[in-house]
Design an enzyme around this catalytic site. Structure first.
Site, PDB file in Angstrom:
ATOM      1  N   SER A 165       0.796  -1.242   0.000  1.00 30.36           N
ATOM      2  CA  SER A 165       0.000   0.000   0.000  1.00 30.36           C
ATOM      3  C   SER A 165       0.823   1.284   0.000  1.00 30.36           C
ATOM      4  O   SER A 165       0.256   2.361  -0.161  1.00 30.36           O
ATOM      5  CB  SER A 165      -0.929   0.017   1.207  1.00 30.36           C
ATOM      6  N   LYS A 176       0.229   3.491  -2.859  1.00 35.92           N
ATOM      7  CA  LYS A 176      -1.000   4.271  -3.074  1.00 35.92           C
ATOM      8  C   LYS A 176      -0.760   5.771  -3.278  1.00 35.92           C
ATOM      9  O   LYS A 176      -1.312   6.360  -4.218  1.00 35.92           O
ATOM     10  CB  LYS A 176      -1.995   4.021  -1.934  1.00 35.92           C
ATOM     11  N   TYR A 184      -3.786  -2.607  -9.902  1.00 40.75           N
ATOM     12  CA  TYR A 184      -3.514  -2.331  -8.490  1.00 40.75           C
ATOM     13  C   TYR A 184      -2.669  -3.445  -7.864  1.00 40.75           C
ATOM     14  O   TYR A 184      -1.692  -3.178  -7.160  1.00 40.75           O
ATOM     15  CB  TYR A 184      -4.846  -2.127  -7.759  1.00 40.75           C
ATOM     16  N   TYR A 227      -4.735   4.618   7.869  1.00 40.97           N
ATOM     17  CA  TYR A 227      -6.076   4.014   7.989  1.00 40.97           C
ATOM     18  C   TYR A 227      -6.770   4.413   9.285  1.00 40.97           C
ATOM     19  O   TYR A 227      -6.765   5.570   9.672  1.00 40.97           O
ATOM     20  CB  TYR A 227      -5.991   2.479   7.877  1.00 40.97           C
ATOM     21  N   VAL A 258       1.318  -3.647   3.861  1.00 38.18           N
ATOM     22  CA  VAL A 258       1.323  -4.949   4.548  1.00 38.18           C
ATOM     23  C   VAL A 258       2.579  -5.770   4.254  1.00 38.18           C
ATOM     24  O   VAL A 258       2.795  -6.807   4.871  1.00 38.18           O
ATOM     25  CB  VAL A 258       0.059  -5.797   4.244  1.00 38.18           C
TER      26      VAL A 258
HETATM   27  N1  GLN Z   1      -2.113  -5.383  -1.810  1.00 42.58           N
HETATM   28  C1  GLN Z   1      -2.602  -5.234  -0.485  1.00 42.58           C
HETATM   29  C2  GLN Z   1      -4.111  -5.267  -0.473  1.00 42.58           C
HETATM   30  O1  GLN Z   1      -4.748  -4.615  -1.230  1.00 42.58           O
HETATM   31  C3  GLN Z   1      -2.110  -3.910   0.076  1.00 42.58           C
HETATM   32  C4  GLN Z   1      -2.711  -3.624   1.433  1.00 42.58           C
HETATM   33  C5  GLN Z   1      -1.804  -2.850   2.307  1.00 42.58           C
HETATM   34  O2  GLN Z   1      -0.617  -2.775   2.112  1.00 42.58           O
HETATM   35  N2  GLN Z   1      -2.370  -2.270   3.354  1.00 42.58           N
HETATM   36  O3  GLN Z   1      -4.691  -5.987   0.313  1.00 42.58           O
END
Ligand code: GLN
Length: 602
Positions: free
Chosen positions: A64, A67, A189, A241, A259
């Protein structure tokens, strides 16, 4: 060699390493295959230095943390307005993978949760999926300053199991947030999440944001400053978040986690931080990453709302040409006039970074002066940076002063305020490359206004020279016979330091300057002389060598009384010698006064 900063970061690293709590992400099976206790911290400065402790060169997937970079690319591709029609910028207070839209706007709440991020990916321009992904990969690589690669096994692992994200994609499609193929947007994505980075890469990517979109290592511009501001804003409010509020409260840096175990944090204008440690807390944020950022923020005083001190006045000094005259020697009448009206000039020396508050205090003080100011000089040589608003405020101030009948000038050799020396006149006033020229101009402006009649004519003949005024007619006749008339071209050297005494020089027209060079060869003008003034007398009377160079600043005409003729005259006419000496002594004493005052210049 380990530095002071390495030690500070090393302490945070050592204290945080003990924390082995948290779990690896396993909903993407491949993510559970990493070494759970890997740990690295990097800090990259905006001048491109990277501090590293621990496992900083180990690749892991960006997840993420991609993003904000894809959101930035969508903003650049589509423009802020078009993106705002698809993605809001409100913190959601929900987990990253929530299947939800804002019930009122029916848009994803922000680009940091998956719904907003999949939408942002769908907005990246390009003719087909592969080209669009290649644009994303190439863009991230420019932030990192090296070619980043795609991790196919993590991508395939997520692609096999990512039903929840597909559900989000289809929800977005049903609300017409995504207008193309939702599976393609989700696939793009997944691919962006599977780009491999190291902790070091992430710190340089964060530092590129901190450096207003310019990669501090490669110097390449990756994002325009207006978009950097937008991206950092959503990182501040939404990057962590449902832990975003506590994060701002405790760490106080725009940030983004993934993550894969990475976290980036940005202190605008200063540094980019990256931490890698793959054990995650219940929000999906790296446990050690959060703890290390909290400790770094506290230790290094990085909280972006930390107020170090209130803005101080941008005015470093202010004075008049009476307090600090120019090094232009003036006639006694001019000197007397300047002592009288010199207070109507004011030189303001500004310093520091001129942002709104600094400029506000400066324009309030300069614009609010009660006395009848006629000449204002604003010296910005010590100003480090001028914000757009500060420049406009100073422009308005100059216009206002001009309307009040005040002559205004800038000392701005570097063109900080955007004026060059060729835009010399006009409403913006004059622009000078050095303070001395501005001081001379200030004095000349006041003299033109207040004692034009008393000013020295531009050219005179020997008999009119002030040093001979008051001599009896026969004395004058006797003396003028002994003078030789000589002319010099502009920039011609009249006398060299170390030359033997060669006579008394009376300036009949033009300007000359006394100059000295320092040990490094830099030349300083210690005094400028003009029509009606003299030089060479001290060396001649005391039979010394010259202590300075004398150079013609313009075409110059002088009358020279050679030393041997002076000696003859002194022997035969003691009365004439005495009258001349008295006048020369008065001139020298006055020159000393100007020199002393110029020493007080701040
Ligand atoms: N690719 C992961 C997902 O969409 C990324 C989530 C994250 O890093 N918080 O679940």
């Amino acid at each position: 060699m380990s530095t002071v900063v390495d030690a500070l970061i090393g302490n945070v690293f050592a204290a945080t390493r003990e924390n082995r709590s948290g779990e690896l992400a396993d909903y993407i099976p491949e993510l559970a295959a990493v070494a759970p206790d890997s740990f690295g911290i990097c800090i990259a400065t905006v001048d491109g230095y990277v501090y590293e402790v621990g496992d900083t060169r180990l690749p892991f997937t960006i997840q993420s943390i991609s993003k904000p970079f894809t959101y930035a690319l969508a903003l650049a591709d589509r423009g802020s307005a078009a993106v705002a029609e698809k993605i809001d910028v409100e913190p959601s207070g929900e987990p990253f993978n929530e299947i939800s839209l804002d019930p009122r706007t029916e848009r994803p709440r922000n680009p940091m949760i998956n719904a907003g991020a999949i939408t942002a990916a769908s907005l990246v321009a390009g003719p087909d999926l592969d080209t669009r992904f290649e644009r994303i990969r190439a863009t991230y690589s420019r932030y990192a300053g090296r070619d980043l690669t795609f991790n196919r096994s993590v991508y395939e692992s997520e692609s096999r199991t990512g039903h929840r994200n597909r559900a989000i994609g289809h929800m977005l499609r049903s609300f017409d947030i995504i207008t193309g193929d939702p599976d393609e947007a989700v696939d793009l994505y997944f691919r962006q999440c599977s780009i491999d980075v190291t902790c070091r890469d992430l710190s340089v990517m964060a530092a590129t944001m901190a450096n207003n979109g310019v990669n501090p290592v490669t110097r390449e511009t990756v994002l325009e400053p207006a978009l950097v501001e937008r991206v950092l804003s959503v990182m501040s409010t939404c990057g962590m978040y449902d832990a975003a509020g506590k994060w701002v409260y405790e760490v106080g840096l725009p940030a983004k986690s993934g993550v894969g175990g990475g976290i980036i944090a940005v202190l605008p204008g200063q540094i980019g931080i990256a931490v890698y440690s793959p054990r995650l807390d219940e929000h999906g944020n790296s446990v050690r990453g959060v703890e290390a950022c909290r400790a770094l923020s506290a230790e290094l005083e990085l909280h972006f709302l930390h107020v170090t001190r209130a803005a101080r006045s941008a005015i470093r000094a202010s004075y008049s040409v009476v307090d600090s005259p120019s090094r232009m020697r003036r006639t006694p009448a001019e000197r007397a006039a300047l002592d009288d009206v010199g207070k109507r000039s004011r030189i303001y020396e500004l310093h520091g970074d001129l942002l709104f508050a600094g400029a506000e205090s400066a324009v309030r003080e300069i614009g609010g002066v009660e006395t009848e100011l006629e000449v204002v000089v604003v010296d910005v040589r010590r100003v480090d940076d001028v914000g757009g608003i500060a420049g406009r405020m100073l422009d308005s101030l100059r216009d206002e002063l001009t309307r009040r009948g005040c002559a205004v000038a800038l000392v701005d050799p570097a063109g900080m305020l955007g004026y060059t020396h060729s835009d010399l006149s006009g409403t913006s006033g004059r622009v000078f490359a050095d303070l001395e020229a501005a001081l001379q101009w200030s004095e000349d402006t006041l003299l033109d206004r207040h004692c034009a009649a008393l000013r020295q004519p531009a050219a005179i003949d020997v008999a009119q020279h002030p040093v001979l005024a008051g001599l009896r007619p026969e004395q004058l006749r006797r003396l003028t016979r002994d003078f030789d008339i000589r002319t010099f071209a502009r920039d011609e050297q009249i006398i060299h330091r170390g030359d033997k005494a060669c006579g008394l020089f009376l300036i009949l027209s033009g300007r000359v300057s006394m100059r000295v060079a320092d040990s490094g060869g830099a030349v300083y003008r210690i005094m400028t002389l003009s029509t009606g003034m003299t030089f060479g007398e001290m060396t001649m009377l005391l039979d010394l060598r010259f202590l300075n160079d004398v150079c013609a600043d313009s075409e110059v005409t002088v009358a020279v009384l050679p030393a041997d003729r002076y000696a003859d005259m002194a022997a035969t006419e003691p009365g004439l010698k005495l009258a001349l000496l008295e006048r020369l002594a008065a001139g020298a004493y006055e020159q000393l006064d100007v020199m002393l005052r110029s020493l007080l210049r701040p």
